[in-house]
Scaffold this active site. Structure first.
Site, mmCIF file in Angstrom:
data_model
loop_
_atom_site.group_PDB
_atom_site.id
_atom_site.type_symbol
_atom_site.label_atom_id
_atom_site.label_comp_id
_atom_site.label_asym_id
_atom_site.label_seq_id
_atom_site.Cartn_x
_atom_site.Cartn_y
_atom_site.Cartn_z
ATOM 1 N N ASN A 208 74.045 35.216 20.921
ATOM 2 C CA ASN A 208 73.489 34.025 20.274
ATOM 3 C C ASN A 208 72.530 34.460 19.174
ATOM 4 O O ASN A 208 72.319 35.650 18.967
ATOM 5 C CB ASN A 208 72.826 33.105 21.312
ATOM 6 N N ASP A 276 74.361 31.298 28.960
ATOM 7 C CA ASP A 276 74.607 30.506 30.179
ATOM 8 C C ASP A 276 75.853 30.978 30.918
ATOM 9 O O ASP A 276 75.966 30.808 32.118
ATOM 10 C CB ASP A 276 74.770 29.030 29.808
ATOM 11 N N ILE A 305 67.649 32.777 35.449
ATOM 12 C CA ILE A 305 66.551 33.688 35.803
ATOM 13 C C ILE A 305 65.254 32.901 35.987
ATOM 14 O O ILE A 305 64.529 33.072 36.966
ATOM 15 C CB ILE A 305 66.385 34.771 34.712
#
Ligand code: CTP
Length: 397
Positions: A208, A276, A305
């Site tokens: 990302n 994700d 997490i």
């Protein structure tokens, strides 16, 4: 920064001893006084003359030098400092320290001192990985010795791996942190940062646009307040902060393991943009083109997490802070996220492309706590980080 601080610098015998000359220069530049001690082996790598010229002080080398005993006994020498720094710390000197041996000036000073001790290990990767060194390291940690590095990289012996002494600037930062009496002194804060990379095959991955800039700035701001920071980062664009315990990971699963290993902590700040999903069908071989037939990727959900740490019943950090990267209904979504993930605070930001926040140098956040939502002005990521670090310090006070 270090004006009127006295460092007793023990240089032991390794090729990295040459870097200690630069460390002395940096310490002097910051206003510190440096009392240098060289082991016999260190004198094979750097000369007492060059060390003394840079430090502007006498160099101590021999336990049985009676002139020195008259001037300053070894007990006194070990106690006049604000901090004892061993750089480089060889495997041999670490072993002596762990056993409490005192057969030369350096080891005797280390046994006699009542001053905090910091070591910058430097050795061949196999020596660093050897179970004996791992045992010695654990003993030293339990004895409250602080450890800087070592770094991973090419070594003078031609091998590659962990064992290279930290750079002088990193050791300087660690010394400054150790001697800083900020409001977070003695507090352990965990920070996650950067993106994660989820492999598709050995050459491709899903990532990302996180640069790691905000998480890095937060870690720096916490270090400046005296915190002991563990920085768990994915592959970021920006350089990691110095003066932290650095843990570099690639995937969300590795990040979770690194976070679990780093706990307990007084506070944990989850600034990482964790993927994700991971590719469940990731393969160890490169996926080849197949005459127009498209590959099908299967996904699996990654562990959350932040949520797993927030929900810990035993050993949960006293303050858990998450981030919420949103593009729509920022406050409503982030408020719901705080409740869903059971963290204490959420730092919400709008990552729509037109804001230029993701990958940019500025941030405009809303801090969501159980007391409500607080809009902060658009600030540099550094300023946003300082504000957050101040709030963390208030909360842990
Ligand atoms: N986070 C995490 N582990 C994950 C996903 C997210 O620790 N697997 C943390 C991030 O570090 C951040 C917070 O959760 O502190 C929120 O991340 P965000 O991407 O905004 O939320 P998601 O859980 O991914 O929810 P959604 O994508 O539905 O908005």
């Amino acid at each position: 920064m270090l004006a009127s601080k006295r460092i007793l610098l023990i240089i032991s015998g390794g090729i990295a001893a040459y870097k200690s000359l630069e460390l002395i220069r940096l310490l002097k530049k910051q206003g510190a006084d440096v009392t240098p001690v060289l082991t016999r082996a260190a004198q094979e790598f750097v000369t007492p003359l060059s060390v003394s010229a840079l430090a502007g002080e006498k160099v101590y080398t021999d336990l049985f030098d009676l002139t020195d005993e008259a001037e300053m006994g070894h007990i006194q020498l070990s106690r006049v400092a604000d901090l004892v720094v061993v750089a480089p710390a060889t495997a041999d000197l670490m072993a002596k320290m762990a056993q409490g041996r005192a057969d030369d000036l350096a080891s005797t000073l280390l046994l006699a001192t009542d001053t905090p001790v910091m070591i910058a290990p430097a050795m061949n990767v196999r020596m660093w990985d050897h179970p004996a060194t791992r045992r010695n390291l654990e003993v030293l940690k339990a004895d409250s010795v602080s450890i800087v590095g070592p770094n991973e990289g090419d070594m003078a012996c031609g091998e590659y791996g962990p064992g290279r002494m930290s750079e002088p600037s990193e050791i300087l930062d660690a010394i400054a942190t150790e001697l800083t009496d900020g409001p977070l002194k003695g507090k352990h804060v965990l920070v996650t940062s950067g993106p994660t990379h989820e492999p598709i095959d050995p050459v491709r991955y899903i990532a990302n646009r996180s640069s790691g800039a905000q998480g890095t700035a937060i870690a720096r701001a916490l270090v400046a307040l005296g915190a002991d920071v563990t920085f768990v980062t994915g592959p970021a664009d920006v350089d990691p902060p110095t003066g932290v315990t650095l843990v570099q990971v690639e995937t969300a699963e590795d990040m979770l393991k690194a976070v679990q290993t780093a706990l307990p902590a007084d506070a944990a700040i989850f600034a990482a943009a964790v993927a994700d999903w991971r590719v469940a069908s990731a393969t160890g071989r490169k996926i080849k083109k197949q005459n127009g037939k498209l590959p099908v990727l299967e996904f699996a959900e990654n562990p959350d997490i932040l949520a797993s740490v927030s929900r810990m019943t035993n050993g949960r950090p006293g303050l858990v802070v998450g981030f919420a990267a949103e593009t729509d209904d920022v406050i409503a979504n982030a408020t719901a996220k705080r409740v869903r993930k059971q963290c204490d605070w959420i730092v919400a930001n709008d990552v729509s492309p037109e804001t230029g926040i993701m990958g940019g140098s500025e941030n405009a956040v809303t801090l969501i706590t159980p007391d409500g939502a607080e809009d902060w002005p658009r600030l540099s990521k550094t300023e946003t980080a300082k504000r957050l670090a101040d709030r963390v310090a208030e909360a842990l006070a």
